[in-house]
Design an enzyme around this catalytic site. Structure first.
Site, PDB file in Angstrom:
ATOM      1  N   HIS A  54     -11.163  16.094  21.418  1.00 36.15           N
ATOM      2  CA  HIS A  54     -12.204  16.086  22.435  1.00 36.15           C
ATOM      3  C   HIS A  54     -12.655  14.648  22.670  1.00 36.15           C
ATOM      4  CE1 HIS A  54     -13.509  20.590  22.156  1.00 36.15           C
ATOM      5  NE2 HIS A  54     -12.198  20.428  22.278  1.00 36.15           N
ATOM      6  N   GLU A  56     -15.495  13.178  22.497  1.00 34.74           N
ATOM      7  CA  GLU A  56     -16.377  12.619  21.483  1.00 34.74           C
ATOM      8  C   GLU A  56     -15.600  12.185  20.240  1.00 34.74           C
ATOM      9  OE1 GLU A  56     -18.775  16.120  23.296  1.00 34.74           O
ATOM     10  OE2 GLU A  56     -16.684  15.471  23.114  1.00 34.74           O
ATOM     11  N   CYS A  79     -19.755  20.317  22.330  1.00 37.45           N
ATOM     12  CA  CYS A  79     -19.524  21.718  21.963  1.00 37.45           C
ATOM     13  C   CYS A  79     -19.944  21.995  20.532  1.00 37.45           C
ATOM     14  CB  CYS A  79     -18.058  22.078  22.157  1.00 37.45           C
ATOM     15  SG  CYS A  79     -16.932  21.273  20.981  1.00 37.45           S
ATOM     16  N   CYS A  88     -17.690  19.360  18.146  1.00 33.21           N
ATOM     17  CA  CYS A  88     -18.066  17.963  18.357  1.00 33.21           C
ATOM     18  C   CYS A  88     -19.442  17.667  17.767  1.00 33.21           C
ATOM     19  CB  CYS A  88     -18.042  17.629  19.839  1.00 33.21           C
ATOM     20  SG  CYS A  88     -16.370  17.634  20.532  1.00 33.21           S
ATOM     21  N   THR A 199       4.658  40.022  49.945  1.00 30.38           N
ATOM     22  CA  THR A 199       5.102  38.663  50.259  1.00 30.38           C
ATOM     23  C   THR A 199       6.405  38.340  49.546  1.00 30.38           C
ATOM     24  OG1 THR A 199       2.858  37.857  50.662  1.00 30.38           O
ATOM     25  CG2 THR A 199       4.495  36.216  50.017  1.00 30.38           C
ATOM     26  N   ASP A 203       9.534  37.681  51.935  1.00 26.76           N
ATOM     27  CA  ASP A 203       9.868  36.271  52.133  1.00 26.76           C
ATOM     28  C   ASP A 203      10.703  35.661  51.011  1.00 26.76           C
ATOM     29  OD1 ASP A 203       8.332  36.438  54.425  1.00 26.76           O
ATOM     30  OD2 ASP A 203       6.521  35.659  53.450  1.00 26.76           O
ATOM     31  N   ALA A 278      -5.413  39.167  50.867  1.00 24.85           N
ATOM     32  CA  ALA A 278      -6.561  38.291  51.127  1.00 24.85           C
ATOM     33  C   ALA A 278      -7.799  39.116  51.438  1.00 24.85           C
ATOM     34  CB  ALA A 278      -6.239  37.350  52.287  1.00 24.85           C
TER      35      ALA A 278
END
Length: 343
Positions: A54, A56, A79, A88, A199, A203, A278
């Site tokens: 992290h 820190e 955290c 941290c 889709t 396609d 959608a």
């Protein structure tokens, strides 16, 4: 109140958080600057993705014993959580850090509360420094974690009369190469690309991010491809190739879909399905951002960009607030948010 040195350090921490080119998700971008008691910079740390130090602990490792009595300036509340790495808060206390200045509270229930833990350990803590800039840096992550579901961006392309395809179903290409390159770069920022089985069967798309000489992509790792729906997808479909990971979620329940994606730690998804998928996401109230590409063209007939969006009367209309409008080649790109959610 934060000093001028601490505010300058926060700006530097924000810059550090932006630097990594690795795909950070499912973690946030975080930077940390350590200052000595008179305001000199001791170290600059940054987080580089899951399993890495992290920000820190990165800065503390650089500073070594000089971190004793230092001030840690961090873009996100430290955290208090032991995951792939230790908390941290414990690292800061063990290093002898005297003061912590941070920008944004951590919304993750598993990691939040670090400020209170530090105060209980005798560390001077101040939050809310350059909050707007820090929020913007991790906006999608903060919203996703706060809502326990992915941040959903719906992208579509249409003509000025709202058609996403011609009457015979053909749709390649409504928008210009410039608009498609722009959408491709934005797709690269997402953790997943979501489409419906229709889709894929119609396609046969690859749903991958493609590089371009004039539009270099930010990450090497491809977004996960997600196919939603109960119909079988043939093994020969291009979404099953080795270019990117692919999963199929066999349901039409949008809330079940976003829950599954959240459980997979996919924080930002790019919705590219057809008008029915959608519409289902819009009706479920889980679209957080709309990116629409409008071509200066008219079709007069053909499928619309969205359908069955849960609107029976004008009172049910889904109002949006426009955040950005820009011309991309001959087309317009409009970025909008649901009006009731705009900050």
């Amino acid at each position: 109140m934060a000093s001028q040195a601490e505010i300058a350090a926060m700006r530097r921490a924000l810059d550090a958080a932006r630097e990594p080119t690795e795909r950070i998700s499912p973690n946030p971008r975080v930077g940390c600057v350590l200052l000595d008691p008179v305001g000199n910079v001791l170290a600059v740390g940054r987080h580089r993705g899951p399993g890495t130090a992290h920000a820190e602990t990165d800065a503390l490792a650089q500073a070594g014993v000089a971190a004793d009595d230092a001030t840690a300036v961090v873009t996100l509340e430290p955290c208090h959580h032991a995951g792939r790495t230790g908390p941290c808060t414990a690292a800061l206390v063990a290093a002898g850090v005297a003061r912590v200045v941070y920008a944004v509270d951590d919304p993750n229930p598993a990691a939040a509360g670090g400020a209170a833990v530090l105060r209980a350990a005798g560390v001077d803590v101040e939050g809310g420094v350059l909050t707007a800039a820090a929020y913007a840096l991790n906006e999608r992550w903060l919203i996703a974690v706060g809502r326990s579901r992915p941040y959903v961006t719906w992208k579509y392309a249409a003509t000025l009369d709202g058609r996403s395809a011609a009457a015979d179903g053909t749709s390649a290409w409504i928008t210009s190469p410039a608009a498609r390159r722009d959408a491709n770069c934005r797709r690269a920022e997402a953790d997943a690309v979501v489409v419906g089985t229709g889709t894929v069967l119609t396609d046969d798309p690859r749903l991958t991010v493609r590089d371009a000489a004039d539009a270099p992509l930010p990450y090497d790792r491809q977004p996960t491809r997600v196919v939603v729906g109960t119909r079988d997808i043939p093994d020969s479909a291009r979404v099953w190739d080795d270019a990117a990971p692919t999963i199929q979620i066999r349901t039409h329940d949008v809330h079940a879909v976003v829950t599954a994606l959240h459980d997979l730690e996919l924080r930002h998804v790019w919705l590219e399905g057809g008008p029915r998928l959608a519409g289902a996401f819009v009706a479920a109230g889980v679209v957080d951002e709309v990116v629409g590409y409008l071509a200066p063209a008219l079709l007069g007939a053909g499928p619309t960009a969205v359908e069955q969006a849960g609107v029976a009367t004008i009172d049910d209309i889904h109002r949006l607030l426009i955040r950005d409008v820009e011309r991309v080649g001959p087309d317009l790109r409009i970025v909008a948010r649901p009006a009731q959610e705009e900050r």
